[in-house]
Design a protein around this motif. Structure first.
Motif, PDB file in Angstrom:
ATOM      1  N   MET A   1       0.839  -1.180   0.000  1.00  0.00           N
ATOM      2  CA  MET A   1       0.000   0.000   0.000  1.00  0.00           C
ATOM      3  C   MET A   1       0.882   1.240   0.000  1.00  0.00           C
ATOM      4  O   MET A   1       1.741   1.406   0.847  1.00  0.00           O
ATOM      5  CB  MET A   1      -0.893  -0.021   1.236  1.00  0.00           C
ATOM      6  N   ALA A   2       0.658   2.111  -0.939  1.00  0.00           N
ATOM      7  CA  ALA A   2       1.464   3.326  -1.037  1.00  0.00           C
ATOM      8  C   ALA A   2       0.856   4.429  -0.183  1.00  0.00           C
ATOM      9  O   ALA A   2      -0.361   4.567  -0.085  1.00  0.00           O
ATOM     10  CB  ALA A   2       1.521   3.767  -2.493  1.00  0.00           C
ATOM     11  N   PHE A   3       1.711   5.169   0.451  1.00  0.00           N
ATOM     12  CA  PHE A   3       1.253   6.292   1.258  1.00  0.00           C
ATOM     13  C   PHE A   3       1.045   7.508   0.368  1.00  0.00           C
ATOM     14  O   PHE A   3       1.777   7.720  -0.597  1.00  0.00           O
ATOM     15  CB  PHE A   3       2.278   6.608   2.347  1.00  0.00           C
ATOM     16  N   PRO A   4       0.040   8.340   0.687  1.00  0.00           N
ATOM     17  CA  PRO A   4      -0.200   9.533  -0.133  1.00  0.00           C
ATOM     18  C   PRO A   4       0.980  10.496  -0.060  1.00  0.00           C
ATOM     19  O   PRO A   4       1.650  10.610   0.950  1.00  0.00           O
ATOM     20  CB  PRO A   4      -1.455  10.155   0.470  1.00  0.00           C
ATOM     21  N   GLN A   5       1.227  11.172  -1.150  1.00  0.00           N
ATOM     22  CA  GLN A   5       2.351  12.092  -1.245  1.00  0.00           C
ATOM     23  C   GLN A   5       1.856  13.471  -1.682  1.00  0.00           C
ATOM     24  O   GLN A   5       0.829  13.605  -2.316  1.00  0.00           O
ATOM     25  CB  GLN A   5       3.356  11.584  -2.284  1.00  0.00           C
ATOM     26  N   GLY A   6       2.584  14.498  -1.324  1.00  0.00           N
ATOM     27  CA  GLY A   6       2.372  15.857  -1.827  1.00  0.00           C
ATOM     28  C   GLY A   6       0.979  16.418  -1.637  1.00  0.00           C
ATOM     29  O   GLY A   6       0.530  16.659  -0.530  1.00  0.00           O
ATOM     30  N   LYS A   7       0.298  16.634  -2.765  1.00  0.00           N
ATOM     31  CA  LYS A   7      -1.024  17.268  -2.746  1.00  0.00           C
ATOM     32  C   LYS A   7      -2.060  16.418  -2.015  1.00  0.00           C
ATOM     33  O   LYS A   7      -2.974  16.941  -1.401  1.00  0.00           O
ATOM     34  CB  LYS A   7      -1.495  17.548  -4.163  1.00  0.00           C
ATOM     35  N   ALA A   8      -1.926  15.113  -2.093  1.00  0.00           N
ATOM     36  CA  ALA A   8      -2.881  14.234  -1.418  1.00  0.00           C
ATOM     37  C   ALA A   8      -2.795  14.408   0.095  1.00  0.00           C
ATOM     38  O   ALA A   8      -3.809  14.417   0.788  1.00  0.00           O
ATOM     39  CB  ALA A   8      -2.631  12.782  -1.809  1.00  0.00           C
ATOM     40  N   VAL A   9      -1.594  14.565   0.633  1.00  0.00           N
ATOM     41  CA  VAL A   9      -1.421  14.783   2.071  1.00  0.00           C
ATOM     42  C   VAL A   9      -2.004  16.131   2.463  1.00  0.00           C
ATOM     43  O   VAL A   9      -2.709  16.250   3.468  1.00  0.00           O
ATOM     44  CB  VAL A   9       0.075  14.689   2.464  1.00  0.00           C
ATOM     45  N   ALA A  10      -1.731  17.141   1.665  1.00  0.00           N
ATOM     46  CA  ALA A  10      -2.267  18.478   1.948  1.00  0.00           C
ATOM     47  C   ALA A  10      -3.790  18.470   1.911  1.00  0.00           C
ATOM     48  O   ALA A  10      -4.448  19.078   2.763  1.00  0.00           O
ATOM     49  CB  ALA A  10      -1.716  19.485   0.945  1.00  0.00           C
ATOM     50  N   ALA A  11      -4.355  17.776   0.941  1.00  0.00           N
ATOM     51  CA  ALA A  11      -5.813  17.703   0.835  1.00  0.00           C
ATOM     52  C   ALA A  11      -6.409  16.956   2.017  1.00  0.00           C
ATOM     53  O   ALA A  11      -7.477  17.309   2.517  1.00  0.00           O
ATOM     54  CB  ALA A  11      -6.209  17.028  -0.476  1.00  0.00           C
ATOM     55  N   ALA A  12      -5.727  15.921   2.483  1.00  0.00           N
ATOM     56  CA  ALA A  12      -6.232  15.142   3.615  1.00  0.00           C
ATOM     57  C   ALA A  12      -6.237  15.963   4.898  1.00  0.00           C
ATOM     58  O   ALA A  12      -7.102  15.782   5.757  1.00  0.00           O
ATOM     59  CB  ALA A  12      -5.386  13.885   3.796  1.00  0.00           C
ATOM     60  N   TRP A  13      -5.279  16.851   5.039  1.00  0.00           N
ATOM     61  CA  TRP A  13      -5.195  17.678   6.253  1.00  0.00           C
ATOM     62  C   TRP A  13      -5.997  18.970   6.156  1.00  0.00           C
ATOM     63  O   TRP A  13      -6.233  19.634   7.173  1.00  0.00           O
ATOM     64  CB  TRP A  13      -3.734  18.021   6.550  1.00  0.00           C
ATOM     65  N   ALA A  14      -6.426  19.361   4.980  1.00  0.00           N
ATOM     66  CA  ALA A  14      -7.096  20.651   4.783  1.00  0.00           C
ATOM     67  C   ALA A  14      -8.407  20.756   5.574  1.00  0.00           C
ATOM     68  O   ALA A  14      -8.642  21.756   6.263  1.00  0.00           O
ATOM     69  CB  ALA A  14      -7.350  20.895   3.305  1.00  0.00           C
ATOM     70  N   ALA A  15      -9.253  19.756   5.490  1.00  0.00           N
ATOM     71  CA  ALA A  15     -10.556  19.820   6.160  1.00  0.00           C
ATOM     72  C   ALA A  15     -10.421  19.853   7.687  1.00  0.00           C
ATOM     73  O   ALA A  15     -11.036  20.714   8.333  1.00  0.00           O
ATOM     74  CB  ALA A  15     -11.442  18.671   5.715  1.00  0.00           C
ATOM     75  N   PRO A  16      -9.617  18.969   8.319  1.00  0.00           N
ATOM     76  CA  PRO A  16      -9.494  19.048   9.782  1.00  0.00           C
ATOM     77  C   PRO A  16      -8.889  20.364  10.266  1.00  0.00           C
ATOM     78  O   PRO A  16      -9.343  20.925  11.261  1.00  0.00           O
ATOM     79  CB  PRO A  16      -8.587  17.863  10.144  1.00  0.00           C
ATOM     80  N   VAL A  17      -7.881  20.880   9.544  1.00  0.00           N
ATOM     81  CA  VAL A  17      -7.256  22.146   9.943  1.00  0.00           C
ATOM     82  C   VAL A  17      -8.247  23.296   9.770  1.00  0.00           C
ATOM     83  O   VAL A  17      -8.358  24.168  10.642  1.00  0.00           O
ATOM     84  CB  VAL A  17      -5.956  22.391   9.143  1.00  0.00           C
ATOM     85  N   ALA A  18      -8.998  23.289   8.682  1.00  0.00           N
ATOM     86  CA  ALA A  18     -10.012  24.335   8.466  1.00  0.00           C
ATOM     87  C   ALA A  18     -11.097  24.277   9.543  1.00  0.00           C
ATOM     88  O   ALA A  18     -11.547  25.309  10.040  1.00  0.00           O
ATOM     89  CB  ALA A  18     -10.623  24.184   7.080  1.00  0.00           C
ATOM     90  N   LEU A  19     -11.503  23.072   9.916  1.00  0.00           N
ATOM     91  CA  LEU A  19     -12.513  22.918  10.955  1.00  0.00           C
ATOM     92  C   LEU A  19     -12.007  23.456  12.303  1.00  0.00           C
ATOM     93  O   LEU A  19     -12.730  24.168  13.010  1.00  0.00           O
ATOM     94  CB  LEU A  19     -12.922  21.460  11.086  1.00  0.00           C
ATOM     95  N   LEU A  20     -10.763  23.126  12.657  1.00  0.00           N
ATOM     96  CA  LEU A  20     -10.184  23.649  13.899  1.00  0.00           C
ATOM     97  C   LEU A  20     -10.078  25.173  13.865  1.00  0.00           C
ATOM     98  O   LEU A  20     -10.371  25.844  14.863  1.00  0.00           O
ATOM     99  CB  LEU A  20      -8.805  23.034  14.151  1.00  0.00           C
ATOM    100  N   ALA A  21      -9.667  25.717  12.735  1.00  0.00           N
ATOM    101  CA  ALA A  21      -9.553  27.177  12.611  1.00  0.00           C
ATOM    102  C   ALA A  21     -10.922  27.840  12.732  1.00  0.00           C
ATOM    103  O   ALA A  21     -11.072  28.857  13.429  1.00  0.00           O
ATOM    104  CB  ALA A  21      -8.901  27.535  11.275  1.00  0.00           C
ATOM    105  N   LEU A  22     -11.923  27.264  12.095  1.00  0.00           N
ATOM    106  CA  LEU A  22     -13.288  27.801  12.178  1.00  0.00           C
ATOM    107  C   LEU A  22     -13.808  27.727  13.604  1.00  0.00           C
ATOM    108  O   LEU A  22     -14.434  28.676  14.104  1.00  0.00           O
ATOM    109  CB  LEU A  22     -14.197  27.025  11.228  1.00  0.00           C
ATOM    110  N   TRP A  23     -13.542  26.626  14.284  1.00  0.00           N
ATOM    111  CA  TRP A  23     -13.934  26.437  15.680  1.00  0.00           C
ATOM    112  C   TRP A  23     -13.283  27.505  16.555  1.00  0.00           C
ATOM    113  O   TRP A  23     -13.946  28.140  17.378  1.00  0.00           O
ATOM    114  CB  TRP A  23     -13.528  25.033  16.095  1.00  0.00           C
ATOM    115  N   GLN A  24     -11.979  27.729  16.384  1.00  0.00           N
ATOM    116  CA  GLN A  24     -11.249  28.730  17.173  1.00  0.00           C
ATOM    117  C   GLN A  24     -11.808  30.134  16.916  1.00  0.00           C
ATOM    118  O   GLN A  24     -12.047  30.890  17.854  1.00  0.00           O
ATOM    119  CB  GLN A  24      -9.763  28.671  16.841  1.00  0.00           C
ATOM    120  N   VAL A  25     -12.010  30.473  15.663  1.00  0.00           N
ATOM    121  CA  VAL A  25     -12.523  31.807  15.316  1.00  0.00           C
ATOM    122  C   VAL A  25     -13.931  32.001  15.871  1.00  0.00           C
ATOM    123  O   VAL A  25     -14.253  33.069  16.411  1.00  0.00           O
ATOM    124  CB  VAL A  25     -12.494  32.014  13.782  1.00  0.00           C
ATOM    125  N   ALA A  26     -14.771  30.986  15.776  1.00  0.00           N
ATOM    126  CA  ALA A  26     -16.140  31.084  16.293  1.00  0.00           C
ATOM    127  C   ALA A  26     -16.135  31.319  17.796  1.00  0.00           C
ATOM    128  O   ALA A  26     -16.942  32.094  18.319  1.00  0.00           O
ATOM    129  CB  ALA A  26     -16.929  29.835  15.951  1.00  0.00           C
TER     130      ALA A  26
END
Length: 99
Positions: A1-26
């Motif tokens: 099984m290959a691990f995601p690289q580059g853009k795939a890793v960034a895309a995988a982390w984008a939603a959780p980081v955005a959710l945490l940022a939105l939570w903090q701002v709210a």
């Protein structure tokens, strides 16, 4: 099984980081009072404090004990009790039919 690289890793982390940022701002904007929604920075600080004091390990140990020992034991007692109850009185004809 290959691990995601580059853009795939960034895309995988984008939603959780955005959710945490939105939570903090709210929380910091006053949209929610602290009694209703605590900012993630406060949650992270409490987690770090509990880990440093050893309280977190104790609570995790207690929860694992409940999950691995107490829960199966309670299920076994409930199952045993239900089987004894099921084959008494009015339900005996059903028990004979399905046993």
């Amino acid at each position: 099984m290959a691990f995601p690289q580059g853009k795939a890793v960034a895309a995988a982390w984008a939603a959780p980081v955005a959710l945490l940022a939105l939570w903090q701002v709210a929380c910091l904007s006053g949209l929610f009072p602290p009694q209703v929604l605590v900012p993630p920075s406060v949650v992270a600080q409490a987690l770090a404090d509990m880990a440093a004091s050893g309280e977190l390990q104790r609570h995790v140990g207690d929860s694992l004990y409940r999950l691995l020992v107490a829960s199966p034991s309670a299920r076994a007692r409930a199952w045993s009790s239900a089987r004894r109850w099921r084959c008494r009185g009015w339900s005996k004809p059903c028990c004979r039919r399905f046993s």
